[in-house]
Design an enzyme around this catalytic site. Structure first.
Site, PDB file in Angstrom:
ATOM      1  N   GLY A  20      12.113  47.953  15.159  1.00 30.28           N
ATOM      2  CA  GLY A  20      13.222  49.178  15.299  1.00 30.28           C
ATOM      3  C   GLY A  20      11.103  49.648  16.222  1.00 30.28           C
ATOM      4  N   GLY A  60      11.883  52.467  18.642  1.00 30.91           N
ATOM      5  CA  GLY A  60      12.038  53.520  18.728  1.00 30.91           C
ATOM      6  C   GLY A  60      11.430  55.030  18.173  1.00 30.91           C
ATOM      7  N   GLN A  61      12.385  56.356  18.391  1.00 29.21           N
ATOM      8  CA  GLN A  61      11.860  57.136  17.317  1.00 29.21           C
ATOM      9  C   GLN A  61      10.130  57.332  17.085  1.00 29.21           C
ATOM     10  OE1 GLN A  61      13.438  60.407  15.883  1.00 29.21           O
ATOM     11  NE2 GLN A  61      12.244  62.149  16.654  1.00 29.21           N
ATOM     12  N   ASP A  86      16.208  40.401  18.313  1.00 27.84           N
ATOM     13  CA  ASP A  86      17.225  41.015  17.997  1.00 27.84           C
ATOM     14  C   ASP A  86      16.887  40.535  16.750  1.00 27.84           C
ATOM     15  OD1 ASP A  86      19.413  42.596  16.274  1.00 27.84           O
ATOM     16  OD2 ASP A  86      21.193  41.315  17.862  1.00 27.84           O
ATOM     17  N   TYR A  98      27.437  56.422   9.843  1.00 33.75           N
ATOM     18  CA  TYR A  98      25.420  56.414   9.260  1.00 33.75           C
ATOM     19  C   TYR A  98      24.956  56.620   8.350  1.00 33.75           C
ATOM     20  CZ  TYR A  98      20.762  58.152  10.297  1.00 33.75           C
ATOM     21  OH  TYR A  98      18.958  58.338  10.513  1.00 33.75           O
ATOM     22  N   LYS A 139      23.493  54.986   4.940  1.00 30.57           N
ATOM     23  CA  LYS A 139      22.405  54.983   4.672  1.00 30.57           C
ATOM     24  C   LYS A 139      22.018  55.107   3.130  1.00 30.57           C
ATOM     25  CE  LYS A 139      20.178  55.386   7.472  1.00 30.57           C
ATOM     26  NZ  LYS A 139      18.846  54.803   7.829  1.00 30.57           N
ATOM     27  N   ILE A 169      13.931  64.632  13.121  1.00 35.67           N
ATOM     28  CA  ILE A 169      12.346  65.044  13.395  1.00 35.67           C
ATOM     29  C   ILE A 169      12.239  64.996  14.373  1.00 35.67           C
ATOM     30  CG2 ILE A 169      10.645  63.045  13.695  1.00 35.67           C
ATOM     31  CD1 ILE A 169      11.941  61.232  10.729  1.00 35.67           C
TER      32      ILE A 169
END
Ligand code: SER
Length: 316
Positions: free
Chosen positions: A7, A10-11, A48, A142, A146, A172
């Site tokens: 990832g 990503g952010q 992936d 989601y 988690k 975040i």
């Protein structure tokens, strides 16, 4: 000692990769990108994160000893496609954990970081100063991934002795990547509105308090947790962690100190219900006690830094 970050675009990944390279050397951090490979990419692989054979090959070929497994579909996007959220969040984690088991058996143990979230909590959780150990009955896919992930990493630690560490990130706030499918993302979008049009319509109602953190603090927390001696880690599900709690109108007031013409309006959508099921504030005393967590950025520092950096980006 080599590190793999999944990832990576990503952010969090896009800021963690450079921070890790700075600390451990550019040649020691492998970034796994899915498709959008940034121009300044360094040592990287493309593919992936759900492809077990690919991950096995990367870990073996680069002799990886630490994995930051950041791939994930956030809350709001996950409600649009729950199957995708399950596959991206749960499926890839299980693969990484099983690879870690194999590597341990082969005498090449891997330390893993995996992000959990305030989304692990739900409507039945106490919302003020939410404790470390409490009700976990999330209302989003989601959040479900988690909670299941937290239980899974705890299981792999206890059963197989794999050193996996985790944080329940709050919302975040960051400026390097555009907002991407989270319920807390109003607190990022608002800066785009402020700088481009001097106005912003929030998809969350006035008074919606949520726990938040600036990216610089989030990166530091992640690295500090991963550097901590194993005996200091008493929580093997995921640590509560926070910096500041505020609501959209408070953030708007802070922005007005820099841009007096800025106006906020409110048009809540489906994300309101998600936000209403999450904590308003978090008790993160365990993280503070165990490995010395302490935030540096409060609301005014976050707003000042966001406006400065995004402003520069828009000028360029
Ligand atoms: N920022 C995330 C979201 O809003 C929470 O983990 O989905």
């Amino acid at each position: 000692m080599k590190i793999l970050v999944t990832g990576a675009a990503g952010q969090i990944g896009s800021e963690l990769v450079p921070a890790l390279r700075e600390m451990h050397g550019r040649e020691n951090v492998v970034a796994l990108y899915h498709h959008n490979v940034p121009a300044d990419n360094g040592l990287h692989e493309v593919g992936d994160a759900g492809d077990v054979e690919l991950i096995k090959r990367i870990i073996k070929e680069h002799d990886i000893s630490t994995v930051y497994h950041l791939v994930g579909v956030l809350s709001a996007k996950g409600e649009k496609d729950p199957d995708l959220a399950y596959k991206a969040n749960m499926g890839t984690l299980k693969n990484i954990l099983d690879i870690a088991r194999e590597r341990k058996d082969a005498g090449r143990p891997i330390r893993i970081f995996w992000p959990s979230s305030i989304a692990a909590f739900g409507p039945t959780t106490p919302r003020d100063m939410t404790p470390q150990r409490t009700v976990l009955e999330p209302a989003t896919m989601y959040g479900i991934t988690k909670v299941a992930g937290e239980l899974m990493v705890n299981y792999y630690f206890k059963r197989y002795g794999i050193d996996i560490r985790s944080l329940r990130y709050p919302g975040i706030i960051s400026w390097k990547t555009p907002p991407g499918g989270g319920t807390t993302d109003y607190a990022v979008e608002i800066f785009y509105g402020a700088l481009k049009e001097k106005k912003y319509t929030s998809f969350l109602r006035e008074g919606t308090y949520l726990p938040m953190m600036y990216m610089d603090d989030a990166i530091r927390a992640t690295m500090e947790l991963m550097e901590a001696k194993p005996e200091r880690i008493s929580v093997r599900t995921s640590y509560n962690i926070t910096a500041v709690s505020f609501e959209p109108a408070e953030m708007a007031l802070e922005i007005k100190k820099h841009i007096p013409e800025f106006e906020i309006s409110f048009n809540p959508d489906f994300r309101q219900k998600i936000a209403d099921s999450w904590p308003k504030s978090i008790d993160d005393s365990q993280a503070r006690e165990d490995w010395g967590w302490k935030q540096k950025f409060g609301l005014s520092e976050i707003v000042g830094d966001m406006l400065r950096n995004l402003g520069k980006q828009f000028e360029a």
